[in-house]
Design a protein around this motif. Structure first.
Motif, PDB file in Angstrom:
ATOM      1  N   SER A 100       0.829  -1.210   0.000  1.00  0.00           N
ATOM      2  CA  SER A 100       0.000   0.000   0.000  1.00  0.00           C
ATOM      3  C   SER A 100       0.860   1.255   0.000  1.00  0.00           C
ATOM      4  CB  SER A 100      -0.920   0.002   1.225  1.00  0.00           C
ATOM      5  OG  SER A 100      -1.878  -1.030   1.149  1.00  0.00           O
ATOM      6  N   LEU A 101       1.920   1.249   0.787  1.00  0.00           N
ATOM      7  CA  LEU A 101       2.791   2.424   0.841  1.00  0.00           C
ATOM      8  C   LEU A 101       3.593   2.591  -0.446  1.00  0.00           C
ATOM      9  CD1 LEU A 101       4.065   2.236   4.535  1.00  0.00           C
ATOM     10  CD2 LEU A 101       2.225   3.655   3.592  1.00  0.00           C
ATOM     11  N   THR A 102       3.942   1.483  -1.076  1.00  0.00           N
ATOM     12  CA  THR A 102       4.640   1.554  -2.363  1.00  0.00           C
ATOM     13  C   THR A 102       3.726   2.126  -3.433  1.00  0.00           C
ATOM     14  OG1 THR A 102       6.058  -0.332  -1.811  1.00  0.00           O
ATOM     15  CG2 THR A 102       5.824   0.221  -4.133  1.00  0.00           C
ATOM     16  N   THR A 103       2.505   1.623  -3.498  1.00  0.00           N
ATOM     17  CA  THR A 103       1.531   2.088  -4.501  1.00  0.00           C
ATOM     18  C   THR A 103       1.281   3.586  -4.395  1.00  0.00           C
ATOM     19  OG1 THR A 103       0.426  -0.063  -4.584  1.00  0.00           O
ATOM     20  CG2 THR A 103      -0.860   1.846  -5.308  1.00  0.00           C
ATOM     21  N   THR A 104       1.261   4.097  -3.168  1.00  0.00           N
ATOM     22  CA  THR A 104       0.940   5.516  -2.949  1.00  0.00           C
ATOM     23  C   THR A 104       2.178   6.404  -2.823  1.00  0.00           C
ATOM     24  OG1 THR A 104       0.748   5.016  -0.575  1.00  0.00           O
ATOM     25  CG2 THR A 104      -1.293   5.052  -1.885  1.00  0.00           C
ATOM     26  N   GLY A 105       3.363   5.822  -3.017  1.00  0.00           N
ATOM     27  CA  GLY A 105       4.585   6.617  -3.014  1.00  0.00           C
ATOM     28  C   GLY A 105       5.062   7.064  -1.643  1.00  0.00           C
ATOM     29  N   LEU A 106       4.641   6.390  -0.593  1.00  0.00           N
ATOM     30  CA  LEU A 106       4.982   6.802   0.776  1.00  0.00           C
ATOM     31  C   LEU A 106       6.013   5.912   1.451  1.00  0.00           C
ATOM     32  CD1 LEU A 106       1.361   7.556   2.085  1.00  0.00           C
ATOM     33  CD2 LEU A 106       3.024   9.194   1.180  1.00  0.00           C
ATOM     34  N   LEU A 107       6.397   4.821   0.822  1.00  0.00           N
ATOM     35  CA  LEU A 107       7.235   3.831   1.495  1.00  0.00           C
ATOM     36  C   LEU A 107       8.563   4.413   1.972  1.00  0.00           C
ATOM     37  CD1 LEU A 107       7.637   0.881   2.370  1.00  0.00           C
ATOM     38  CD2 LEU A 107       8.666   0.459   0.127  1.00  0.00           C
ATOM     39  N   ASP A 108       9.208   5.228   1.154  1.00  0.00           N
ATOM     40  CA  ASP A 108      10.541   5.725   1.494  1.00  0.00           C
ATOM     41  C   ASP A 108      10.561   6.522   2.792  1.00  0.00           C
ATOM     42  OD1 ASP A 108      11.548   4.521  -0.722  1.00  0.00           O
ATOM     43  OD2 ASP A 108      11.746   6.353  -1.924  1.00  0.00           O
ATOM     44  N   ARG A 109       9.448   7.132   3.147  1.00  0.00           N
ATOM     45  CA  ARG A 109       9.413   7.947   4.364  1.00  0.00           C
ATOM     46  C   ARG A 109       9.418   7.077   5.620  1.00  0.00           C
ATOM     47  NH1 ARG A 109      10.229  10.500   8.115  1.00  0.00           N
ATOM     48  NH2 ARG A 109       9.435  12.582   8.738  1.00  0.00           N
ATOM     49  N   PHE A 110       9.015   5.799   5.490  1.00  0.00           N
ATOM     50  CA  PHE A 110       8.877   4.937   6.668  1.00  0.00           C
ATOM     51  C   PHE A 110       9.836   3.748   6.688  1.00  0.00           C
ATOM     52  CE2 PHE A 110       4.725   6.977   6.289  1.00  0.00           C
ATOM     53  CZ  PHE A 110       4.518   7.412   7.589  1.00  0.00           C
ATOM     54  N   ASP A 111      10.151   3.203   5.551  1.00  0.00           N
ATOM     55  CA  ASP A 111      10.958   1.997   5.475  1.00  0.00           C
ATOM     56  C   ASP A 111      12.292   2.166   6.210  1.00  0.00           C
ATOM     57  OD1 ASP A 111      11.223  -0.629   4.563  1.00  0.00           O
ATOM     58  OD2 ASP A 111      12.367  -0.017   2.800  1.00  0.00           O
ATOM     59  N   PRO A 112      12.686   1.255   7.091  1.00  0.00           N
ATOM     60  CA  PRO A 112      12.123  -0.087   7.341  1.00  0.00           C
ATOM     61  C   PRO A 112      11.227  -0.149   8.575  1.00  0.00           C
ATOM     62  CG  PRO A 112      14.266   0.043   8.354  1.00  0.00           C
ATOM     63  CD  PRO A 112      13.991   1.413   7.756  1.00  0.00           C
ATOM     64  N   HIS A 113      10.749   0.975   9.049  1.00  0.00           N
ATOM     65  CA  HIS A 113      10.034   1.010  10.328  1.00  0.00           C
ATOM     66  C   HIS A 113       8.544   0.741  10.121  1.00  0.00           C
ATOM     67  CE1 HIS A 113      13.814   2.366  11.822  1.00  0.00           C
ATOM     68  NE2 HIS A 113      13.760   3.505  11.173  1.00  0.00           N
ATOM     69  N   LEU A 114       8.246  -0.495   9.706  1.00  0.00           N
ATOM     70  CA  LEU A 114       6.885  -0.932   9.411  1.00  0.00           C
ATOM     71  C   LEU A 114       6.548  -2.087  10.339  1.00  0.00           C
ATOM     72  CD1 LEU A 114       7.267  -1.138   5.508  1.00  0.00           C
ATOM     73  CD2 LEU A 114       6.613   0.872   6.867  1.00  0.00           C
ATOM     74  N   PHE A 115       5.550  -1.915  11.194  1.00  0.00           N
ATOM     75  CA  PHE A 115       5.225  -2.916  12.199  1.00  0.00           C
ATOM     76  C   PHE A 115       3.790  -3.394  12.012  1.00  0.00           C
ATOM     77  CE2 PHE A 115       8.256   0.144  14.078  1.00  0.00           C
ATOM     78  CZ  PHE A 115       9.380  -0.693  14.040  1.00  0.00           C
ATOM     79  N   SER A 116       3.615  -4.716  12.069  1.00  0.00           N
ATOM     80  CA  SER A 116       2.329  -5.352  11.773  1.00  0.00           C
ATOM     81  C   SER A 116       1.792  -6.098  12.983  1.00  0.00           C
ATOM     82  CB  SER A 116       2.514  -6.342  10.614  1.00  0.00           C
ATOM     83  OG  SER A 116       1.432  -7.251  10.526  1.00  0.00           O
ATOM     84  N   ALA A 117       0.468  -6.222  13.032  1.00  0.00           N
ATOM     85  CA  ALA A 117      -0.175  -6.998  14.100  1.00  0.00           C
ATOM     86  C   ALA A 117       0.271  -8.454  14.095  1.00  0.00           C
ATOM     87  CB  ALA A 117      -1.694  -6.918  13.961  1.00  0.00           C
ATOM     88  N   LEU A 118       0.776  -8.939  12.965  1.00  0.00           N
ATOM     89  CA  LEU A 118       1.255 -10.314  12.920  1.00  0.00           C
ATOM     90  C   LEU A 118       2.530 -10.504  13.738  1.00  0.00           C
ATOM     91  CD1 LEU A 118       0.713 -11.421   9.204  1.00  0.00           C
ATOM     92  CD2 LEU A 118      -0.765 -11.761  11.191  1.00  0.00           C
ATOM     93  N   GLN A 119       3.157  -9.415  14.149  1.00  0.00           N
ATOM     94  CA  GLN A 119       4.390  -9.500  14.925  1.00  0.00           C
ATOM     95  C   GLN A 119       4.143  -9.567  16.435  1.00  0.00           C
ATOM     96  OE1 GLN A 119       6.006  -5.990  12.543  1.00  0.00           O
ATOM     97  NE2 GLN A 119       7.889  -7.129  12.963  1.00  0.00           N
ATOM     98  N   VAL A 120       2.886  -9.474  16.838  1.00  0.00           N
ATOM     99  CA  VAL A 120       2.560  -9.501  18.269  1.00  0.00           C
ATOM    100  C   VAL A 120       1.468 -10.532  18.522  1.00  0.00           C
ATOM    101  CG1 VAL A 120       3.257  -7.118  18.672  1.00  0.00           C
ATOM    102  CG2 VAL A 120       0.886  -7.614  18.033  1.00  0.00           C
ATOM    103  N   GLU A 121       1.307 -10.892  19.781  1.00  0.00           N
ATOM    104  CA  GLU A 121       0.314 -11.914  20.120  1.00  0.00           C
ATOM    105  C   GLU A 121      -1.105 -11.404  19.949  1.00  0.00           C
ATOM    106  OE1 GLU A 121      -0.956 -14.748  23.928  1.00  0.00           O
ATOM    107  OE2 GLU A 121       0.890 -13.567  23.987  1.00  0.00           O
ATOM    108  N   ARG A 122      -1.342 -10.144  20.364  1.00  0.00           N
ATOM    109  CA  ARG A 122      -2.695  -9.593  20.329  1.00  0.00           C
ATOM    110  C   ARG A 122      -2.707  -8.299  19.517  1.00  0.00           C
ATOM    111  NH1 ARG A 122      -4.022  -8.654  26.470  1.00  0.00           N
ATOM    112  NH2 ARG A 122      -2.105  -7.437  26.179  1.00  0.00           N
ATOM    113  N   GLY A 123      -3.643  -8.207  18.585  1.00  0.00           N
ATOM    114  CA  GLY A 123      -3.773  -6.992  17.798  1.00  0.00           C
ATOM    115  C   GLY A 123      -4.621  -5.948  18.497  1.00  0.00           C
ATOM    116  N   LYS A 124      -4.859  -4.841  17.821  1.00  0.00           N
ATOM    117  CA  LYS A 124      -5.736  -3.803  18.347  1.00  0.00           C
ATOM    118  C   LYS A 124      -7.119  -4.410  18.591  1.00  0.00           C
ATOM    119  CE  LYS A 124      -3.323  -0.622  15.235  1.00  0.00           C
ATOM    120  NZ  LYS A 124      -3.439   0.262  14.058  1.00  0.00           N
ATOM    121  N   PRO A 125      -7.804  -4.080  19.670  1.00  0.00           N
ATOM    122  CA  PRO A 125      -7.639  -2.933  20.572  1.00  0.00           C
ATOM    123  C   PRO A 125      -6.671  -3.149  21.733  1.00  0.00           C
ATOM    124  CG  PRO A 125      -9.635  -4.099  21.150  1.00  0.00           C
ATOM    125  CD  PRO A 125      -9.067  -4.801  19.946  1.00  0.00           C
ATOM    126  N   GLN A 126      -5.937  -4.255  21.758  1.00  0.00           N
ATOM    127  CA  GLN A 126      -4.928  -4.446  22.788  1.00  0.00           C
ATOM    128  C   GLN A 126      -3.707  -3.576  22.480  1.00  0.00           C
ATOM    129  OE1 GLN A 126      -5.753  -6.123  25.438  1.00  0.00           O
ATOM    130  NE2 GLN A 126      -7.727  -6.641  24.479  1.00  0.00           N
TER     131      GLN A 126
END
Length: 234
Positions: A121-147
């Motif tokens: 999504s960030l690549t498609t919209t041209g925003l990836l360079d501003r954040f990469d590599p600091h991209l964190f996903s709910a798959l990296q933790v045991e409990r997603g939002k709202p936790q």
């Protein structure tokens, strides 16, 4: 007494509905695919029930209600359909690129999406360079939002104390997670999926302030703005 300008060391952005205007597109796709696989639901119902939550958690809830596991090709079909729709229609949130260009604090992304989806999504919209590599996903933790797990994980990875982080969120689960993490939360209600009631809902969930124009954000962050402070777009 310290200056409020030093209140925040890190700005944590949700992705969908905050960086990319994806929520309306995703809700339609999610509803269509669930209906195709035997769980009739509308895009509005997907928005109400699953906005801000991970696809993993949404799937588990649906399967619990159905009393059966969704077919093996459900996830692949959902991903392929979203890839097609996002590739053709996904746009960045208005003014987000110019906002990121002048935002002086370190930034990262903490999203309920998969790592692949966030990056795509960030690549498609041209925003990836501003954040990469600091991209964190709910798959990296045991409990997603709202936790609070995802936001606490992101802060730890960025070496920032939770109380010195500000979260930018558009969903009630996201606001709830940020508050539970001990962070300041700014509720954004300028995405295409937002309604006139969104601002009040985000405030009721605990957002310290709400705003609907990304051009407001640098001043809010720099001042360490809190609820009720006026915003000057000039």
């Amino acid at each position: 007494m310290s200056s409020v300008s030093s209140r925040f060391d890190l700005v944590i952005f949700d992705c969908d509905g905050v960086l990319v205007d994806s929520e309306s597109l995703a809700c339609v796709v999610h509803a269509d695919v669930l209906t195709q696989f035997g769980y009739p639901i509308t895009a509005d119902q997907v928005h109400e029930r699953f906005l801000g939550r991970s696809a993993r958690e949404a799937r588990l809830e649906v399967e619990t209600e159905l009393g059966r596991v969704l077919p093996d090709d459900y996830t692949a079909t959902l991903k392929a359909t979203i890839d097609e729709v996002f590739g053709a229609k996904l746009q960045p949130i208005p003014h987000i690129a110019e906002t990121l260009a002048i935002l002086s604090r370190p930034v990262c992304v903490a999203s309920s999406g998969t790592p692949t989806r966030i990056r795509s999504s960030l690549t498609t919209t041209g925003l990836l360079d501003r954040f990469d590599p600091h991209l964190f996903s709910a798959l990296q933790v045991e409990r997603g939002k709202p936790q609070p797990d995802l936001f606490l994980f992101a802060a730890a990875q960025m070496n920032a104390a939770p109380e010195r982080c500000v979260v930018i969120e558009d969903s009630i689960p996201g606001v709830t997670a940020g508050i539970a993490a001990g962070m300041t939360v700014f509720g954004y209600h300028g995405g295409g999926h937002c309604s006139p009631a969104t601002a009040a809902a985000l405030t009721a969930a605990g957002a310290h302030l709400v705003f609907d124009d990304m051009r407001q954000l640098p001043a809010l962050v720099a001042r360490g703005a809190l609820a009720g402070e006026p915003v000057d777009l000039a």
